[in-house]
Design a protein around this motif. Structure first.
Motif, short mmCIF file in Angstrom:
data_model
loop_
_atom_site.label_atom_id
_atom_site.label_comp_id
_atom_site.label_asym_id
_atom_site.label_seq_id
_atom_site.Cartn_x
_atom_site.Cartn_y
_atom_site.Cartn_z
N ALA A 2 1.03 -1.45 -0.17
CA ALA A 2 0.56 -0.11 0.22
C ALA A 2 0.73 1.09 -0.34
O ALA A 2 0.52 2.12 -0.91
N PHE A 3 2.16 0.93 0.92
CA PHE A 3 2.96 2.51 0.71
C PHE A 3 3.77 2.88 -0.37
O PHE A 3 3.58 3.41 -0.30
N ALA A 4 4.38 1.06 -1.59
CA ALA A 4 4.33 1.20 -2.71
C ALA A 4 3.69 2.00 -3.76
O ALA A 4 4.15 3.11 -3.98
N LYS A 5 2.87 2.14 -3.25
CA LYS A 5 1.63 2.56 -4.65
C LYS A 5 1.50 3.43 -4.43
O LYS A 5 1.30 4.68 -5.24
N LYS A 6 1.05 4.09 -3.00
CA LYS A 6 0.94 5.77 -2.83
C LYS A 6 1.93 6.04 -3.21
O LYS A 6 2.26 6.98 -4.30
N ALA A 7 2.94 5.85 -2.97
CA ALA A 7 4.47 6.58 -3.32
C ALA A 7 4.28 6.08 -4.97
O ALA A 7 4.93 7.84 -5.65
N ILE A 8 3.94 5.28 -5.48
CA ILE A 8 4.20 5.66 -6.87
C ILE A 8 3.37 6.17 -7.92
O ILE A 8 3.56 7.18 -8.61
N THR A 9 2.24 6.14 -7.00
CA THR A 9 0.79 7.16 -7.40
C THR A 9 1.53 8.08 -7.33
O THR A 9 1.42 9.44 -8.83
N SER A 10 2.04 9.21 -6.75
CA SER A 10 2.63 10.67 -6.27
C SER A 10 3.92 10.90 -7.46
O SER A 10 2.89 11.66 -7.87
N TYR A 11 4.05 10.13 -7.30
CA TYR A 11 5.05 10.20 -8.65
C TYR A 11 5.10 10.41 -9.89
O TYR A 11 5.44 11.24 -10.52
N VAL A 12 3.93 9.46 -10.92
CA VAL A 12 3.61 9.23 -11.76
C VAL A 12 2.96 10.19 -12.19
O VAL A 12 3.35 10.93 -13.21
N THR A 13 1.92 11.16 -10.80
CA THR A 13 0.98 12.17 -11.19
C THR A 13 1.67 13.73 -11.40
O THR A 13 1.65 14.41 -12.14
N LYS A 14 3.22 13.06 -10.15
CA LYS A 14 3.86 14.48 -10.31
C LYS A 14 4.69 14.90 -12.02
O LYS A 14 4.70 16.27 -12.55
N LYS A 15 5.14 13.36 -11.95
CA LYS A 15 6.00 13.11 -13.22
C LYS A 15 5.58 13.45 -14.97
O LYS A 15 5.89 13.37 -15.62
N TYR A 16 4.49 12.73 -14.18
CA TYR A 16 4.26 12.80 -15.95
C TYR A 16 2.07 13.45 -16.55
O TYR A 16 0.97 12.43 -16.55
N PRO A 17 1.96 14.35 -15.67
CA PRO A 17 0.48 15.63 -15.48
C PRO A 17 0.18 15.23 -16.95
O PRO A 17 -1.59 14.83 -16.76
N SER A 18 0.33 14.76 -17.84
CA SER A 18 -0.25 15.97 -18.96
C SER A 18 -1.04 13.67 -19.94
O SER A 18 -1.31 14.13 -21.17
N LEU A 19 0.01 12.72 -19.26
CA LEU A 19 -0.56 11.70 -19.58
C LEU A 19 -1.50 11.35 -19.04
O LEU A 19 -1.99 10.91 -18.45
N GLU A 20 -2.89 9.83 -19.69
CA GLU A 20 -3.68 10.03 -19.38
C GLU A 20 -3.37 8.15 -18.78
O GLU A 20 -3.40 7.39 -19.70
N LEU A 21 -2.62 8.20 -17.49
CA LEU A 21 -1.88 6.93 -17.21
C LEU A 21 -3.14 6.39 -16.11
O LEU A 21 -3.53 6.53 -15.66
N THR A 22 -3.55 4.51 -16.39
CA THR A 22 -3.20 4.22 -15.20
C THR A 22 -2.83 3.31 -14.87
O THR A 22 -1.28 2.38 -14.67
N ILE A 23 -2.34 2.96 -13.01
CA ILE A 23 -1.19 2.67 -12.27
C ILE A 23 -2.13 1.21 -11.33
O ILE A 23 -3.05 1.62 -11.24
N GLY A 24 -0.71 0.27 -11.97
CA GLY A 24 -1.91 -1.10 -12.08
C GLY A 24 -1.17 -1.09 -9.87
O GLY A 24 -0.80 -0.74 -9.23
N GLU A 25 -1.76 -2.08 -9.55
CA GLU A 25 -1.36 -2.71 -8.09
C GLU A 25 0.74 -2.99 -7.55
O GLU A 25 1.11 -3.43 -8.90
N ALA A 26 0.59 -3.06 -6.94
CA ALA A 26 1.70 -2.74 -6.65
C ALA A 26 1.95 -4.18 -6.25
O ALA A 26 1.81 -4.76 -5.24
N LYS A 27 3.80 -4.87 -7.42
CA LYS A 27 3.47 -6.03 -6.91
C LYS A 27 5.38 -6.36 -6.10
O LYS A 27 6.08 -5.21 -6.25
#
Length: 265
Positions: free
Chosen positions: A38-63
């Motif tokens: 859950a912590f990893a998914k939160k960190a990854i979501t924050s990272y992707v949202t900030k780094k690639y704001p113009s892309l319409e992206l779906t983020i999968g579960e953290a494996k």
């Protein structure tokens, strides 16, 4: 007696707790745990949202990747077939992502290879002996295809430096049979607008033969002397350097045919 029974029950309980703890520990080391995920998914979501704001992206579960002791999520675009990559996280912090595979067109090139392979397989299945082929198409030089664009549809005429590897189990390893397969395959592919810079054959029969022939060009096939060319290529290592008059032309073709039992020796 009662004390002995109570002692046995306590020992059994302790053993069960230890066993459960051991199983959870193994599962955690192999699969990770829900809290860290859950912590990893939160960190990854924050990272992707900030780094690639113009892309319409779906983020999968953290494996969890037990080999590297880190979590990763698969990220993909809702609008671009070639925009997909992974983001890697350890101890709640994103370490890096593989977005370079999008920028470098590697995703696009790989997709085009797969799509072209799916076209080639049924064409080659009409050649005698290749009914069950699982052939693949590849770029010989990815960098040569400078006009490749993200999400572009497959256009056979626009692709250059392509090679096809005919993958099928062959029972007849004679050069005459192999030359015939190359010739028939080349004709079928040309008739269907499939142009390749080189041809290969790979046959891996677990019990009998291993056949690997690489870098056969259309001009070799169309020469009418392909069987002879393959024979020369097969023998060139033995003949090279014997004498000037015995040296044979170096075609660049590699021919490796052996029986499985010989490999085991």
């Amino acid at each position: 007696m009662k004390k002995n029974k109570l002692g046995l029950r306590i020992a059994a309980l302790i053993a069960a707790i230890c066993l459960i703890g051991f199983i959870l520990s193994v599962a955690n080391s192999l699969l990770g745990n829900p809290i860290s995920s859950a912590f990893a998914k939160k960190a990854i979501t924050s990272y992707v949202t900030k780094k690639y704001p113009s892309l319409e992206l779906t983020i999968g579960e953290a494996k969890y990747n037990f080999k590297d002791s880190e979590y990763y999520s698969e990220v993909k675009s809702n609008t671009s077939i070639d925009t997909h990559f992974e983001v890697f996280c350890r101890n709640g912090k994103v370490r890096y992502d593989s977005y370079d595979s999008v920028l470098g067109k590697y995703n696009t090139l790989s997709r085009l290879e797969d799509e072209y392979s799916k076209i080639v397989i049924p064409i080659l299945s009409k050649v005698k002996g290749l009914e069950n082929n699982n052939s693949i198409v590849q770029f010989e030089k990815w960098e040569a295809n400078k006009d490749i664009k993200l999400d572009m549809p497959l256009d056979k005429a626009a692709l250059v430096d392509m090679k096809v590897t005919i993958r099928v189990d062959l029972k007849d390893a004679s050069l005459k049979n192999i030359a015939g397969i190359f010739e028939a395959s080349h004709k079928k592919l040309i008739d269907n607008g499939c142009i390749f810079k080189s041809y290969s054959i790979f046959s891996d029969d677990d019990e009998e033969l291993l056949i690997m022939i690489d870098n056969v060009t259309p001009s070799d096939i169309e020469s009418g002397k392909l069987e002879e060319i393959l024979e020369d290529a097969q023998n060139k290592e033995l003949k090279r350097g014997v004498s000037k008059e015995d040296e044979i032309r170096d075609t660049g073709i590699s021919v490796y045919i052996t029986k499985r039992k010989d490999i085991k020796k």
